[in-house]
Design a protein around this motif. Sequence first.
Motif, short mmCIF file in Angstrom:
data_model
loop_
_atom_site.label_atom_id
_atom_site.label_comp_id
_atom_site.label_asym_id
_atom_site.label_seq_id
_atom_site.Cartn_x
_atom_site.Cartn_y
_atom_site.Cartn_z
N GLY A 850 4.35 -2.52 -0.99
CA GLY A 850 3.21 -2.54 -0.18
C GLY A 850 2.77 -3.46 -1.03
N ASN A 851 0.75 -3.48 -0.77
CA ASN A 851 -0.20 -4.39 -1.59
C ASN A 851 -0.95 -3.78 -1.97
OD1 ASN A 851 1.57 -6.21 0.61
ND2 ASN A 851 -0.23 -7.36 1.12
N LEU A 852 -1.87 -4.51 -2.27
CA LEU A 852 -2.94 -4.05 -3.88
C LEU A 852 -4.07 -5.49 -2.75
CD1 LEU A 852 -2.81 -2.60 -6.13
CD2 LEU A 852 -2.26 -3.74 -7.11
N PHE A 853 -4.81 -4.77 -2.74
CA PHE A 853 -5.67 -5.86 -2.67
C PHE A 853 -7.27 -5.17 -3.26
CE2 PHE A 853 -3.49 -4.06 1.18
CZ PHE A 853 -3.90 -5.19 1.98
N GLY A 854 -7.91 -6.52 -3.48
CA GLY A 854 -9.47 -6.29 -4.53
C GLY A 854 -10.07 -7.69 -3.89
N PHE A 855 -11.14 -7.99 -4.70
CA PHE A 855 -12.50 -9.04 -4.92
C PHE A 855 -13.15 -9.23 -5.66
CE2 PHE A 855 -14.12 -5.04 -3.16
CZ PHE A 855 -15.52 -4.51 -4.02
N ILE A 856 -13.34 -10.71 -5.93
CA ILE A 856 -14.36 -10.48 -6.51
C ILE A 856 -15.59 -10.72 -6.86
CG2 ILE A 856 -13.05 -13.72 -6.65
CD1 ILE A 856 -13.79 -13.07 -9.58
N ASN A 857 -16.54 -10.51 -7.20
CA ASN A 857 -17.78 -11.02 -6.74
C ASN A 857 -18.74 -11.46 -7.92
OD1 ASN A 857 -18.72 -10.10 -4.61
ND2 ASN A 857 -18.66 -7.85 -5.72
#
Lengths: 986, 140
Positions: A850-857
């Motif tokens: 599975g994949n873990l997604f994220g983002f940075i602001n």
Amino acid sequence: MALTVVSQIFPREMIPAVLPLIEDKLQHSKEIIRRKAVLALYKFHLIAPNQVQHIHIKFRKALCDRDVGVMAASLHIYFRMIKENSSGYKDLTGSFVTILKQVVGGKLPVDFNYHSVPAPWLQIQLLRILGLLGKDDQRTSELMYDVLDESLRRAELNHNVTYAILFECVHTVYSIYPKSELLEKAAKCIGRFVLSPKINLKYLGLKALTYVIQQDPTLALQHQMTIIECLDHPDPIIKRETLELLYRITNAQNITVIVQKMLEYLQQSKEEYIIVNLVGKIAELAEKYAPDNAWFIQTMNAVFSVGGDVMHPDIPNNFLRLLAEGFDDETENQQLRLYAVQSYLTLLDAENVFYPQKFLQVMSWVLGEYSYLLDEETPEEVITKLYKLLMNDSVSSETKAWLLAAVTKLTPQAHSSNIVERLIQEFTISLDTCMRQHAFELKHLRENVELMKSLLPVDKSCEDMVVDASLSFLDGFVAEELSQGAAPYKPHHQRQEEKLSQEKVLNFEPYGLSFSSSGFTGRQSPAGISLGSDISGNSAETGLKETNSLKLEGIKKLWGKEGYLPKKEGKTGDETEVPPVPQESIIMENVDQTIIKKDQSQVLTQSKEEKEKQLLASSLFVGLGTESTINLLGKADTVSHKFRRKSKVKETKSGETTSAQNMPCSYFSSSSDVTYEDDYYLDTLQDRGDKELNKFSLNSELLDSESLTELPSVEKLSSCTLSTPSLFTDDMEGLHSPSSTAASVANEISLASSLLEETSEHMHSDLVEVCNNETISVSSYKIWKDDCLLVVWSVSNKSGLELKSADLEISSAENFKITEQPGCCLPVIETESIKTFQYSVQMEKPFTEGNLFGFINYQMMDTHSVQLEFSVNLSLLDFIRPLKISTENFGKLWLSFANDVKQNVKMSESQAALPSALKTLQQKLRLHVVEIIGNEGLLACQLLPSVPCLLHFRVHGDVLALWFRSSCSTLPDYLLYQCQKVVEGS
Amino acid sequence: MIKFFLMVNKQGQTRLSKYYEHVEINKRTLLETEVIRSCLSRSNEQCSFIEFKDFKLIYRQYAALFIVVGVNDTENEMAIYEFIHNFVEVLDEYFSRVIMFNLDKVHIILDEMVLNGCIVETNRARILAPLLILDKMSES
């Protein structure tokens, strides 16, 4: 002559003895001897590739032999090897191209010509090899464009064998990295084939077209008319090939026509294999592209009636699942079901028509489940129809069971039930035990209407009934019996065990040690009992077993009910009957005559309760059957074909696509200059040190020294491996000394490296950059803690500016539970500094990847906010931890697990001994070695948070027999796959 | 990959059969009769390739003799089709018309040409070379 024999029949064991002799012959002065020697080696390669590994260099020599025959013979070996592993032989592409060029150019002796074509089969073989080599590889493909072009040009002669070469050429052109001019020429060739009046060429053309069409559907448009002609061709083979072609270009628009054509062909054809094949394809297409409900049902009806009993069992199962689980839109579901019910009723109305058994089974299930949707027809009428079928002699007993199940489902909805009564009378005296069983169940159910309604709810086929498979409610009885002096129940294998140990002094059974040491003195665990009753069910009710295993999905709910039903009766205390205690013991006795001594009184009651015993035995077994059915279903979910319109099962696919995107992210960003790289290294290094410190405080429990050795092997993310920290830092210092900040940096380095050395005892993966831009870069790594997986993201600010309100967010994923560790939100990231974010991840349900997604602001000083997205790939392996248990506990656990998987795996040569194999498993998969007994071993691991899995393995020569057991159904399969990869791969 | 090589006459009797993939003996006869039936049922206008179960048949007729080759579906049908012809040409050269009474020699020839399901030699002179040596030895 001897060499010819060698290359035909030869036992694998004798290879080492003969090999040197044959190797000598490779240098023989006569080319025919050399050729035969090469062929003999080819045979060896076929039967035992690892035994001839060391002489690969000699194959190369053979390839460059001055005699064409020897060279041609070596091509077979290469073809085989390249097929297995094309990347290892890319360097030979040049030689193959040169050889082909020479052949095509007519440089060979004249006697190799066949009808003035130079060595056509040699050309074909070479083309095939090139096709394999050039697949998806632009650089290699470029080498061959010229020669392919030449082959296409040269093969203009009008002879069959040149067509064969052309065909191979086209095939190669389309397999390798595409080049437009060649494609054009190849397409022209195909056109010539297809349009040819010669039937063999037409066939070849269609075949080529089928292959090509997957890459370039427009080509089909050009040949539309020819294809249509071929569809009506008198030769069924051509027709079939055309259908194959159409199958490849099917889409939502043309589905009706294509399926229509396929069905027409199906009706004419007699051969079983063709029917099976074609029916499968139609069903697949219908599921994928069905334009509307009516069409879908009708097509499936046709499929069922033609395909009948020879078709693959997946087809009806998938169909029923589609009906049961439905689509997103509920009204559409109802319509589909309603239409299905109606169409089946009309079909059943027709007199004197015989349907295949499978079709009848599907019908009975659908009618049983969804007849309530009907307005104008009452359940009674449906029951009447089913009853008629039941009375039909041509219906098999398995189908009758389905039919009776449907009747049972419909009974609570019916008001008057004369027919049901008649039916019960009819079948309670049936000779078929299975039918009698069903009839009795129905009878008892009818006596208790409330129970019946709760057990047979309307439209709940997708919801699994809760069944107490462990039969815990029987615990009381067992305890009572034990207190009365009855011997404890022992499972089958243990009894065998004891018998054996009485007979022999030495015991060679695989579980000798573990089982006898575990010593079943106390009351058997519930699961053990159900295991045992499984055996009793097997012996008593083999007939039942057959139907049960065959029914798989369609009937699953029914079995659940039935398994539930008798138990309920026992609980509510049906006063007229003797309580089930003695029955249970009778079953025990039944299966366990050697050991259990019975009370006299219980033996007396035996004859009276014959029937109850049977009922209970089967119900016990059925309860278990349900469990295993559900397991089967669970498995099918992950592997079987997904329906297009279903939203439930998408997660795996999306996971795959994104993991591919992850790949190109390399450790270095290629654009950045050297100094930046230095900086970056240092940053990450120091950052890592920070992290380790953190971890220290968080995780005081150190892993034992074993994990130290595991560290290097668990580097899954291998884009850049840092060797040893000290070496690394030396490097860095060397690189960095001229730069201005040398002094301060050196300090940092020493600090970081010391930290690293200290903390390397923890298992963690390497740092991998997941995303970056000119101001910021995000890297991540995993720490495999004892109780969870810790994913650490570190954000480093590369610019000289301060970043404001930086915020890292990980979006929640379906399979994971993510918890933030303290200190995650940062208002400011200072210049050239690093901040880390930690998340602990728990797996909620097993999955393979599975994949873990994220983002940075973040916000720069003067600009607006920027968002960067990234993802991290997680596999099940990340959640596997060693499970430290004793051999005794292992034995106990082993018995209580129902899901087991066995497989033999061949080991690569390097680790053909038990200790080394064990070591690899221990290191790469993080398994705990419980005990090693001779050539057998016991391993244990757990899936976090606490799903144990046990592994028993035994070594025979170079074959490893693996046997997994776990309480989770998917875990053994997955682990088996991983083990296979590890054992075979290295 | 060639799976088997059959020579059958028009009456459906097998003259020569060679398997490159293990098939049980009792299943062979069954397979052969099925194969022959499907070949005999086809006319000249129909194409010489038949999809049969999970493999393909390629056949060619020479007077009363059928040669049938079973291959898996990665094989190039036309190449096999021409290979049959090549084989017949070799037989022609060696036997000069009387073919069917020296089956052992046909076997030798076939073994030279096909090995483990692969075409290994197509050069006529080379195929016949060992056979000619054998003949010379038996004469002297």
